[in-house]
Motif scaffolding. Structure first.
Motif, short mmCIF file in Angstrom:
data_model
loop_
_atom_site.label_atom_id
_atom_site.label_comp_id
_atom_site.label_asym_id
_atom_site.label_seq_id
_atom_site.Cartn_x
_atom_site.Cartn_y
_atom_site.Cartn_z
N GLY A 83 65.96 38.87 16.48
CA GLY A 83 66.41 37.61 15.90
C GLY A 83 67.32 37.82 14.70
O GLY A 83 68.30 37.08 14.50
N ALA A 84 67.02 38.82 13.89
CA ALA A 84 67.85 39.13 12.72
C ALA A 84 69.22 39.63 13.16
O ALA A 84 70.24 39.28 12.55
CB ALA A 84 67.15 40.17 11.85
N LEU A 115 72.63 29.16 16.07
CA LEU A 115 72.57 30.59 15.76
C LEU A 115 72.94 30.90 14.31
O LEU A 115 72.73 32.02 13.85
CB LEU A 115 73.50 31.36 16.70
CG LEU A 115 73.17 31.20 18.19
CD1 LEU A 115 74.16 31.98 19.03
CD2 LEU A 115 71.76 31.64 18.49
N LEU A 116 73.50 29.94 13.59
CA LEU A 116 73.87 30.18 12.19
C LEU A 116 72.75 29.80 11.22
O LEU A 116 72.80 30.13 10.05
CB LEU A 116 75.14 29.40 11.83
CG LEU A 116 76.40 29.87 12.54
CD1 LEU A 116 77.56 28.98 12.18
CD2 LEU A 116 76.72 31.31 12.18
N THR A 117 71.73 29.10 11.74
CA THR A 117 70.62 28.67 10.89
C THR A 117 69.55 29.75 10.86
O THR A 117 69.13 30.25 11.90
CB THR A 117 69.99 27.37 11.45
OG1 THR A 117 71.03 26.42 11.61
CG2 THR A 117 68.93 26.83 10.53
N ARG A 118 69.12 30.11 9.65
CA ARG A 118 68.08 31.12 9.51
C ARG A 118 66.74 30.48 9.90
O ARG A 118 66.40 29.40 9.45
CB ARG A 118 68.01 31.60 8.05
CG ARG A 118 67.17 32.86 7.89
CD ARG A 118 66.00 32.56 6.97
NE ARG A 118 65.35 33.77 6.50
CZ ARG A 118 64.21 34.21 7.00
NH1 ARG A 118 63.63 33.60 7.99
NH2 ARG A 118 63.64 35.29 6.50
N ASP A 119 65.98 31.15 10.76
CA ASP A 119 64.70 30.63 11.22
C ASP A 119 63.69 30.74 10.08
O ASP A 119 63.36 31.85 9.65
CB ASP A 119 64.23 31.42 12.44
CG ASP A 119 63.08 30.77 13.16
OD1 ASP A 119 62.47 29.84 12.58
OD2 ASP A 119 62.78 31.16 14.29
N PRO A 120 63.17 29.62 9.56
CA PRO A 120 62.31 29.68 8.38
C PRO A 120 60.85 30.05 8.68
O PRO A 120 60.07 30.22 7.76
CB PRO A 120 62.38 28.25 7.83
CG PRO A 120 62.59 27.42 9.03
CD PRO A 120 63.43 28.24 9.96
N ARG A 121 60.49 30.17 9.96
CA ARG A 121 59.09 30.41 10.28
C ARG A 121 58.67 31.82 9.86
O ARG A 121 59.27 32.81 10.25
CB ARG A 121 58.84 30.23 11.78
CG ARG A 121 59.06 28.79 12.22
CD ARG A 121 58.91 28.65 13.71
NE ARG A 121 59.98 29.36 14.41
CZ ARG A 121 60.01 29.55 15.72
NH1 ARG A 121 59.04 29.09 16.47
NH2 ARG A 121 61.01 30.19 16.27
N MET A 122 57.64 31.88 9.04
CA MET A 122 57.11 33.15 8.54
C MET A 122 55.60 33.17 8.76
O MET A 122 54.99 32.12 9.00
CB MET A 122 57.40 33.32 7.05
CG MET A 122 58.86 33.34 6.69
SD MET A 122 59.66 34.89 7.05
CE MET A 122 59.09 35.89 5.71
N LYS A 123 54.99 34.32 8.61
CA LYS A 123 53.54 34.42 8.70
C LYS A 123 52.92 33.75 7.47
O LYS A 123 53.36 33.97 6.34
CB LYS A 123 53.12 35.88 8.76
CG LYS A 123 51.64 36.08 8.96
CD LYS A 123 51.28 37.52 9.14
CE LYS A 123 49.79 37.67 9.32
NZ LYS A 123 49.39 39.05 9.53
N GLY A 133 71.71 39.31 8.58
CA GLY A 133 70.89 38.36 9.33
C GLY A 133 69.43 38.62 9.03
O GLY A 133 69.03 39.76 8.82
N ARG A 134 68.63 37.55 8.99
CA ARG A 134 67.21 37.69 8.70
C ARG A 134 66.38 36.87 9.68
O ARG A 134 66.77 35.79 10.09
CB ARG A 134 66.93 37.21 7.28
CG ARG A 134 67.53 38.08 6.22
CD ARG A 134 67.12 37.61 4.84
NE ARG A 134 67.74 38.45 3.83
CZ ARG A 134 68.91 38.20 3.29
NH1 ARG A 134 69.61 37.16 3.66
NH2 ARG A 134 69.41 39.02 2.37
N ARG A 135 65.19 37.39 10.01
CA ARG A 135 64.21 36.69 10.85
C ARG A 135 62.86 37.29 10.58
O ARG A 135 62.71 38.52 10.68
CB ARG A 135 64.59 36.83 12.32
CG ARG A 135 63.53 36.40 13.31
CD ARG A 135 63.61 34.89 13.56
NE ARG A 135 62.84 34.51 14.71
CZ ARG A 135 61.55 34.16 14.66
NH1 ARG A 135 60.91 34.15 13.52
NH2 ARG A 135 60.92 33.81 15.76
N LYS A 136 61.87 36.49 10.23
CA LYS A 136 60.54 36.95 9.82
C LYS A 136 60.71 38.00 8.72
O LYS A 136 61.28 37.71 7.68
CB LYS A 136 59.74 37.48 11.01
CG LYS A 136 59.35 36.42 12.00
CD LYS A 136 58.42 37.00 13.05
CE LYS A 136 57.92 35.95 14.00
NZ LYS A 136 57.03 36.51 14.99
#
Length: 163
Positions: free
Chosen positions: A110-111, A136-144, A44-47
């Motif tokens: 989140g990850a 919950l299966l969609t990776r959140d694309p928001r990054m810095k 799992g990935r987030r930011k």
């Protein structure tokens, strides 16, 4: 004299080869899970946080980097985020062993949520509609956003003065 130096050089090279051949081969011990506990693995990935989740039969507890969830996340909101996939699927028959690196605590939570959701779907496809509907299966694309040249930060311009 030239011939003697050549023979010495040959002897030194042969000695070096002998030393390299004497090193024993080192074997690494590989940990294998117990026969009944084999489950699914997911990422799992987030930011900037990356969580590797392993799912095994159990009672629904989450272990993060060797510590229980309650000890790793002090904030109740982060605990709620990490457990969200389990509560949506109503599945408490698995334990989750998580290795998480990078990012801050929010990104890691989140990850972990994303990794647990993916592991549950990998284990049993019947969880997919519920988890997909909850997002919950969609990776959140928001990054810095990256910093641009001429600016202090991504969009912050230097202070302007007429003088």
């Amino acid at each position: 004299m030239e011939e003697t130096t050549k023979t010495v050089a040959v002897k030194e090279v042969s000695e070096v080869k002998e030393v390299k051949a004497e090193k024993p081969a080192v074997k690494k011990a590989v940990k294998k899970p117990a026969a009944g506990n084999v489950g699914s693995n997911a990422t799992g990935r987030r930011k900037h946080g990356i969580a590797r989740v392993r799912l095994v039969k159990g009672t629904g507890k989450i272990v993060i980097n060797g510590e229980p969830l309650e000890k790793y996340f002090v904030n109740d909101f982060l605990k709620l985020i990490a457990r969200q996939a389990i509560e949506v699927s109503k599945c408490e028959t698995y334990d989750f062993i998580v290795n998480v690196i990078g990012g801050g605590l929010t990104g890691q939570a989140g990850a972990i949520r994303h990794g647990i959701a993916r592991a549950l779907v990998k284990e049993d496809e019947t969880f997919k509609p519920e988890l997909k509907k909850a997002g919950l299966l969609t990776r959140d694309p928001r990054m810095k956003e990256r910093k641009k040249y001429g600016l202090k930060k991504a969009r912050r311009a230097p202070q302007f003065s007429k003088r």
